[in-house]
Design a protein around this motif. Structure first.
Motif, PDB file in Angstrom:
ATOM      1  N   VAL A  18      59.775  70.870   5.681  1.00 11.04           N
ATOM      2  CA  VAL A  18      58.310  70.928   5.667  1.00 11.04           C
ATOM      3  C   VAL A  18      57.661  69.615   5.596  1.00 11.04           C
ATOM      4  O   VAL A  18      56.685  69.466   6.080  1.00 11.04           O
ATOM      5  CB  VAL A  18      57.925  71.595   4.131  1.00 11.04           C
ATOM      6  N   ASN A  19      58.470  68.751   5.014  1.00 11.57           N
ATOM      7  CA  ASN A  19      57.512  67.371   4.832  1.00 11.57           C
ATOM      8  C   ASN A  19      57.891  66.615   6.271  1.00 11.57           C
ATOM      9  O   ASN A  19      57.748  65.429   6.111  1.00 11.57           O
ATOM     10  CB  ASN A  19      58.532  66.444   3.798  1.00 11.57           C
ATOM     11  N   THR A  20      58.126  67.221   7.149  1.00  6.50           N
ATOM     12  CA  THR A  20      58.203  66.196   8.622  1.00  6.50           C
ATOM     13  C   THR A  20      56.671  66.209   9.255  1.00  6.50           C
ATOM     14  O   THR A  20      56.642  65.390  10.085  1.00  6.50           O
ATOM     15  CB  THR A  20      59.204  67.196   9.745  1.00  6.50           C
ATOM     16  N   LEU A  21      56.083  66.796   8.563  1.00 10.60           N
ATOM     17  CA  LEU A  21      54.454  66.699   8.943  1.00 10.60           C
ATOM     18  C   LEU A  21      53.720  65.898   8.069  1.00 10.60           C
ATOM     19  O   LEU A  21      53.504  66.595   6.711  1.00 10.60           O
ATOM     20  CB  LEU A  21      53.977  68.021   9.610  1.00 10.60           C
ATOM     21  N   ASP A  22      53.232  64.923   8.179  1.00  9.41           N
ATOM     22  CA  ASP A  22      52.055  64.104   7.117  1.00  9.41           C
ATOM     23  C   ASP A  22      51.027  64.607   7.557  1.00  9.41           C
ATOM     24  O   ASP A  22      50.184  64.124   8.579  1.00  9.41           O
ATOM     25  CB  ASP A  22      52.302  62.863   7.147  1.00  9.41           C
ATOM     26  N   LEU A  23      50.110  65.589   6.838  1.00  7.28           N
ATOM     27  CA  LEU A  23      48.797  66.107   7.304  1.00  7.28           C
ATOM     28  C   LEU A  23      47.649  65.086   7.130  1.00  7.28           C
ATOM     29  O   LEU A  23      46.766  65.075   8.236  1.00  7.28           O
ATOM     30  CB  LEU A  23      48.422  67.255   6.373  1.00  7.28           C
ATOM     31  N   GLU A  24      48.052  64.151   6.047  1.00  7.62           N
ATOM     32  CA  GLU A  24      46.824  62.945   6.132  1.00  7.62           C
ATOM     33  C   GLU A  24      46.724  62.205   7.498  1.00  7.62           C
ATOM     34  O   GLU A  24      45.871  61.690   7.994  1.00  7.62           O
ATOM     35  CB  GLU A  24      47.005  62.138   4.777  1.00  7.62           C
ATOM     36  N   ASP A  31      58.609  64.390  16.207  1.00  8.34           N
ATOM     37  CA  ASP A  31      58.131  63.989  17.785  1.00  8.34           C
ATOM     38  C   ASP A  31      59.267  62.777  18.072  1.00  8.34           C
ATOM     39  O   ASP A  31      59.053  62.308  19.180  1.00  8.34           O
ATOM     40  CB  ASP A  31      56.544  63.277  17.500  1.00  8.34           C
ATOM     41  N   THR A  32      60.037  62.393  17.084  1.00  6.63           N
ATOM     42  CA  THR A  32      60.844  61.252  17.115  1.00  6.63           C
ATOM     43  C   THR A  32      62.336  61.714  17.403  1.00  6.63           C
ATOM     44  O   THR A  32      62.511  62.725  16.657  1.00  6.63           O
ATOM     45  CB  THR A  32      60.680  60.419  16.227  1.00  6.63           C
ATOM     46  N   ALA A  33      63.264  61.101  18.189  1.00  4.16           N
ATOM     47  CA  ALA A  33      64.628  61.262  18.225  1.00  4.16           C
ATOM     48  C   ALA A  33      65.106  61.207  17.039  1.00  4.16           C
ATOM     49  O   ALA A  33      65.929  61.991  16.471  1.00  4.16           O
ATOM     50  CB  ALA A  33      65.134  60.416  19.310  1.00  4.16           C
ATOM     51  N   GLU A  34      64.888  60.378  15.904  1.00  2.00           N
ATOM     52  CA  GLU A  34      65.201  60.055  14.785  1.00  2.00           C
ATOM     53  C   GLU A  34      64.860  61.185  13.537  1.00  2.00           C
ATOM     54  O   GLU A  34      65.760  61.794  13.067  1.00  2.00           O
ATOM     55  CB  GLU A  34      64.993  58.918  14.259  1.00  2.00           C
ATOM     56  N   LEU A  39      67.394  66.497  11.269  1.00  2.43           N
ATOM     57  CA  LEU A  39      67.475  68.032  11.129  1.00  2.43           C
ATOM     58  C   LEU A  39      68.576  68.632  12.026  1.00  2.43           C
ATOM     59  O   LEU A  39      68.836  70.016  12.021  1.00  2.43           O
ATOM     60  CB  LEU A  39      66.141  68.702  11.063  1.00  2.43           C
ATOM     61  N   GLY A  40      69.259  67.915  12.888  1.00  2.00           N
ATOM     62  CA  GLY A  40      70.026  68.508  13.903  1.00  2.00           C
ATOM     63  C   GLY A  40      69.385  69.258  14.997  1.00  2.00           C
ATOM     64  O   GLY A  40      69.948  70.400  15.424  1.00  2.00           O
ATOM     65  N   LEU A  41      68.160  68.842  15.528  1.00  2.00           N
ATOM     66  CA  LEU A  41      67.284  69.555  16.503  1.00  2.00           C
ATOM     67  C   LEU A  41      67.412  68.947  17.695  1.00  2.00           C
ATOM     68  O   LEU A  41      67.367  67.587  18.088  1.00  2.00           O
ATOM     69  CB  LEU A  41      65.801  69.712  15.945  1.00  2.00           C
ATOM     70  N   THR A  42      67.393  69.495  18.879  1.00  2.87           N
ATOM     71  CA  THR A  42      66.985  69.268  20.290  1.00  2.87           C
ATOM     72  C   THR A  42      65.490  69.151  20.503  1.00  2.87           C
ATOM     73  O   THR A  42      64.713  69.986  19.985  1.00  2.87           O
ATOM     74  CB  THR A  42      67.910  70.247  21.201  1.00  2.87           C
TER      75      THR A  42
END
Length: 166
Positions: A18-24, A31-34, A39-42
């Motif tokens: 949930v905290n991967t997006l900073d709404l402010e 959006d970043t590879a890191e 989260l182990g995502l492609t």
């Protein structure tokens, strides 16, 4: 965003997603590879992760008594696609619920939600009341009535707005 310690057990994964997006600032670590690697995502899994993230945020807002931030796919519909597996230890007979496919984010989140339901901690994971924040946090207050991710930031801003309105 917050000085709080991470949520317990598998809820830390939900909180992190949930905290991967900073709404402010509108910064999205997916959006970043890191950020994806944490989260182990492609790259191909990012749209599904974003849909899951916003469905989780809507539920966490509900845990805190707030309306959804926008129209989302109901979390139950998403989690229905993530089969869980009961693993029983032959030595001591203990059992645990885990993802049938531990590689997918959806399966790992479903297992974390199931674990939190059994532990009685699911409703303590909430989203901040501040509309420019909605950061996920684990409410450790004795009465379970926390409203902000941080009293020093979002809570102070809300109190200042109320004070100025008077």
């Amino acid at each position: 965003m917050s000085e709080r310690s991470p949520a317990p057990g598998g809820l830390e994964l939900v909180e992190s997603l949930v905290n991967t997006l900073d709404l402010e600032s509108e910064a999205d670590s997916l959006d970043t590879a890191e950020g994806r690697a944490r989260l182990g995502l492609t790259q191909d899994e990012v749209p599904g992760a974003r849909e899951l993230r916003e469905s989780l945020r809507a539920v966490l807002l509900a845990h805190a008594g707030h309306p959804p931030h926008r129209e989302v796919t109901p979390l139950g519909e998403l989690l229905a696609g993530a089969p869980l597996l009961v693993a029983v230890d032959a030595r001591d007979g203990s059992a645990r619920l885990g993802p049938a496919d531990g590689r997918t984010l959806l399966s790992r989140v479903a297992a974390a939600v199931a674990e939190a339901l059994v532990a009685g901690t699911w409703n303590r994971l909430k989203a901040c009341e501040a509309v420019t924040c909605h950061w996920a946090y684990y409410d450790r207050s004795p009465a379970g009535r926390g409203r902000w991710c941080s009293m020093a930031v979002c809570g102070a801003r809300a109190k200042m707005r109320r004070y100025r309105a008077k």
